[in-house]
Design a protein around this motif. Structure first.
Motif, PDB file in Angstrom:
ATOM      1  N   ASP A   1     -18.039  -7.055  13.890  1.00  0.00           N
ATOM      2  CA  ASP A   1     -17.394  -8.069  13.059  1.00  0.00           C
ATOM      3  C   ASP A   1     -16.124  -7.581  12.349  1.00  0.00           C
ATOM      4  O   ASP A   1     -15.466  -8.358  11.664  1.00  0.00           O
ATOM      5  N   ALA A   2     -15.800  -6.322  12.515  1.00  0.00           N
ATOM      6  CA  ALA A   2     -14.609  -5.756  11.875  1.00  0.00           C
ATOM      7  C   ALA A   2     -13.337  -6.319  12.507  1.00  0.00           C
ATOM      8  O   ALA A   2     -13.358  -6.780  13.654  1.00  0.00           O
ATOM      9  N   PRO A   3     -12.223  -6.265  11.766  1.00  0.00           N
ATOM     10  CA  PRO A   3     -10.945  -6.684  12.371  1.00  0.00           C
ATOM     11  C   PRO A   3     -10.643  -5.825  13.605  1.00  0.00           C
ATOM     12  O   PRO A   3     -10.951  -4.638  13.620  1.00  0.00           O
ATOM     13  N   GLU A   4     -10.064  -6.446  14.626  1.00  0.00           N
ATOM     14  CA  GLU A   4      -9.701  -5.705  15.833  1.00  0.00           C
ATOM     15  C   GLU A   4      -8.470  -4.850  15.558  1.00  0.00           C
ATOM     16  O   GLU A   4      -7.556  -5.267  14.855  1.00  0.00           O
ATOM     17  N   PHE A   5      -8.458  -3.645  16.124  1.00  0.00           N
ATOM     18  CA  PHE A   5      -7.320  -2.750  15.966  1.00  0.00           C
ATOM     19  C   PHE A   5      -6.230  -3.142  16.958  1.00  0.00           C
ATOM     20  O   PHE A   5      -6.493  -3.328  18.138  1.00  0.00           O
ATOM     21  N   ASP A   6      -5.008  -3.276  16.469  1.00  0.00           N
ATOM     22  CA  ASP A   6      -3.851  -3.624  17.295  1.00  0.00           C
ATOM     23  C   ASP A   6      -2.777  -2.563  17.084  1.00  0.00           C
ATOM     24  O   ASP A   6      -2.149  -2.510  16.032  1.00  0.00           O
ATOM     25  N   GLU A   7      -2.596  -1.731  18.078  1.00  0.00           N
ATOM     26  CA  GLU A   7      -1.641  -0.614  17.987  1.00  0.00           C
ATOM     27  C   GLU A   7      -0.235  -1.092  17.647  1.00  0.00           C
ATOM     28  O   GLU A   7       0.472  -0.469  16.863  1.00  0.00           O
ATOM     29  N   MET A   8       0.180  -2.209  18.208  1.00  0.00           N
ATOM     30  CA  MET A   8       1.535  -2.705  17.959  1.00  0.00           C
ATOM     31  C   MET A   8       1.733  -3.121  16.499  1.00  0.00           C
ATOM     32  O   MET A   8       2.795  -2.915  15.928  1.00  0.00           O
ATOM     33  N   LYS A   9       0.712  -3.730  15.900  1.00  0.00           N
ATOM     34  CA  LYS A   9       0.821  -4.122  14.494  1.00  0.00           C
ATOM     35  C   LYS A   9       0.769  -2.908  13.577  1.00  0.00           C
ATOM     36  O   LYS A   9       1.362  -2.897  12.511  1.00  0.00           O
ATOM     37  N   HIS A  10       0.014  -1.891  14.005  1.00  0.00           N
ATOM     38  CA  HIS A  10      -0.150  -0.683  13.188  1.00  0.00           C
ATOM     39  C   HIS A  10       1.144   0.120  13.107  1.00  0.00           C
ATOM     40  O   HIS A  10       1.504   0.625  12.056  1.00  0.00           O
ATOM     41  N   THR A  11       1.849   0.229  14.212  1.00  0.00           N
ATOM     42  CA  THR A  11       3.056   1.041  14.283  1.00  0.00           C
ATOM     43  C   THR A  11       4.112   0.505  13.318  1.00  0.00           C
ATOM     44  O   THR A  11       4.509  -0.649  13.396  1.00  0.00           O
ATOM     45  N   GLY A  12       4.547   1.361  12.415  1.00  0.00           N
ATOM     46  CA  GLY A  12       5.622   1.007  11.493  1.00  0.00           C
ATOM     47  C   GLY A  12       5.223   0.054  10.379  1.00  0.00           C
ATOM     48  O   GLY A  12       6.082  -0.480   9.687  1.00  0.00           O
ATOM     49  N   ASN A  13       3.928  -0.192  10.187  1.00  0.00           N
ATOM     50  CA  ASN A  13       3.487  -1.101   9.132  1.00  0.00           C
ATOM     51  C   ASN A  13       2.450  -0.390   8.273  1.00  0.00           C
ATOM     52  O   ASN A  13       1.258  -0.444   8.556  1.00  0.00           O
ATOM     53  N   PRO A  14       2.890   0.279   7.205  1.00  0.00           N
ATOM     54  CA  PRO A  14       1.958   1.055   6.398  1.00  0.00           C
ATOM     55  C   PRO A  14       0.863   0.219   5.736  1.00  0.00           C
ATOM     56  O   PRO A  14      -0.200   0.731   5.424  1.00  0.00           O
ATOM     57  N   SER A  15       1.077  -1.067   5.544  1.00  0.00           N
ATOM     58  CA  SER A  15       0.060  -1.896   4.898  1.00  0.00           C
ATOM     59  C   SER A  15      -0.996  -2.398   5.884  1.00  0.00           C
ATOM     60  O   SER A  15      -1.978  -3.013   5.472  1.00  0.00           O
ATOM     61  N   TYR A  16      -0.811  -2.124   7.173  1.00  0.00           N
ATOM     62  CA  TYR A  16      -1.749  -2.610   8.186  1.00  0.00           C
ATOM     63  C   TYR A  16      -3.184  -2.136   7.929  1.00  0.00           C
ATOM     64  O   TYR A  16      -4.132  -2.881   8.139  1.00  0.00           O
ATOM     65  N   LEU A  17      -3.351  -0.915   7.464  1.00  0.00           N
ATOM     66  CA  LEU A  17      -4.692  -0.368   7.247  1.00  0.00           C
ATOM     67  C   LEU A  17      -5.426  -1.022   6.086  1.00  0.00           C
ATOM     68  O   LEU A  17      -6.643  -0.908   5.982  1.00  0.00           O
ATOM     69  N   GLU A  18      -4.711  -1.738   5.225  1.00  0.00           N
ATOM     70  CA  GLU A  18      -5.344  -2.340   4.046  1.00  0.00           C
ATOM     71  C   GLU A  18      -6.475  -3.301   4.421  1.00  0.00           C
ATOM     72  O   GLU A  18      -7.501  -3.348   3.744  1.00  0.00           O
ATOM     73  N   GLN A  19      -6.311  -4.081   5.496  1.00  0.00           N
ATOM     74  CA  GLN A  19      -7.371  -5.019   5.887  1.00  0.00           C
ATOM     75  C   GLN A  19      -8.652  -4.276   6.255  1.00  0.00           C
ATOM     76  O   GLN A  19      -9.747  -4.742   5.982  1.00  0.00           O
ATOM     77  N   PHE A  20      -8.515  -3.103   6.862  1.00  0.00           N
ATOM     78  CA  PHE A  20      -9.686  -2.302   7.223  1.00  0.00           C
ATOM     79  C   PHE A  20     -10.313  -1.688   5.973  1.00  0.00           C
ATOM     80  O   PHE A  20     -11.535  -1.610   5.862  1.00  0.00           O
ATOM     81  N   GLY A  21      -9.476  -1.263   5.041  1.00  0.00           N
ATOM     82  CA  GLY A  21      -9.979  -0.720   3.779  1.00  0.00           C
ATOM     83  C   GLY A  21     -10.784  -1.755   3.023  1.00  0.00           C
ATOM     84  O   GLY A  21     -11.851  -1.462   2.469  1.00  0.00           O
ATOM     85  N   ARG A  22     -10.300  -2.990   3.010  1.00  0.00           N
ATOM     86  CA  ARG A  22     -11.038  -4.074   2.341  1.00  0.00           C
ATOM     87  C   ARG A  22     -12.366  -4.337   3.054  1.00  0.00           C
ATOM     88  O   ARG A  22     -13.403  -4.476   2.423  1.00  0.00           O
TER      89      ARG A  22
END
Length: 117
Positions: free
Chosen positions: A89-110
C-alpha cells in the motif's frame, strides 16, 4: 519515530557502510516481498528500492533504512519491520520524480513514519 530515525540505519541492524546489498532478498514480517534493486547510503536519507516482481505486478517500492530490522549478509536477506500489505500500500517509487527533487522522499517519510505495530 521521527523522520530522521526513519531515514537512518538502526545501529543494531547489521548495516556496514559500503556493503553492496543490491540483489538481497527482502522479507517483511509475514513473508518475502522481492529483491533490492537500489539502495542509498545518504546521511539522513538512506533507503532501499525493492523490486516486488510478480507479487504486486512489478511495482518498485521505497523502504526507508529505518524500517530495516536486520541485514543477514550470509543469507543475503534484509528483514524489515512492516507487513506485506503495508509495503504493497506504500507509494510507488518513481526514479524520474525522485531525480532532482529533494522533497520527493517526504511522501515516504509520512507514510512510513506512521505507527506500524
Amino acid at each position: 519515530m521521527s523522520e530522521f530515525d526513519i531515514w537512518g540505519y538502526h545501529p543494531n541492524a547489521g548495516y556496514q557502510q559500503g556493503i553492496d546489498i543490491v540483489g538481497y532478498k527482502v522479507e517483511a514480517t509475514d513473508g518475502s516481498i522481492g529483491k533490492i534493486s537500489k539502495h542509498s547510503e545518504d546521511v539522513g536519507a538512506s533507503y532501499l528500492v525493492v523490486d516486488t516482481g510478480v507479487w504486486i505486478f512489478g511495482k518498485h517500492v521505497l523502504l526507508p533504512a529505518g524500517t530495516i530490522r536486520l541485514i543477514d549478509a550470509a543469507a543475503e536477506t534484509v528483514y524489515v519491520d512492516r507487513t506485506k500489505d503495508q509495503i504493497k500500500d506504500a507509494p510507488e517509487f518513481d526514479e524520474m520524480k525522485h531525480t532532482g527533487n529533494p522533497s520527493y522522499l517526504e511522501q515516504f517519510g509520512r507514510y512510513y513514519g506512521q505507527p506500524h505495530m
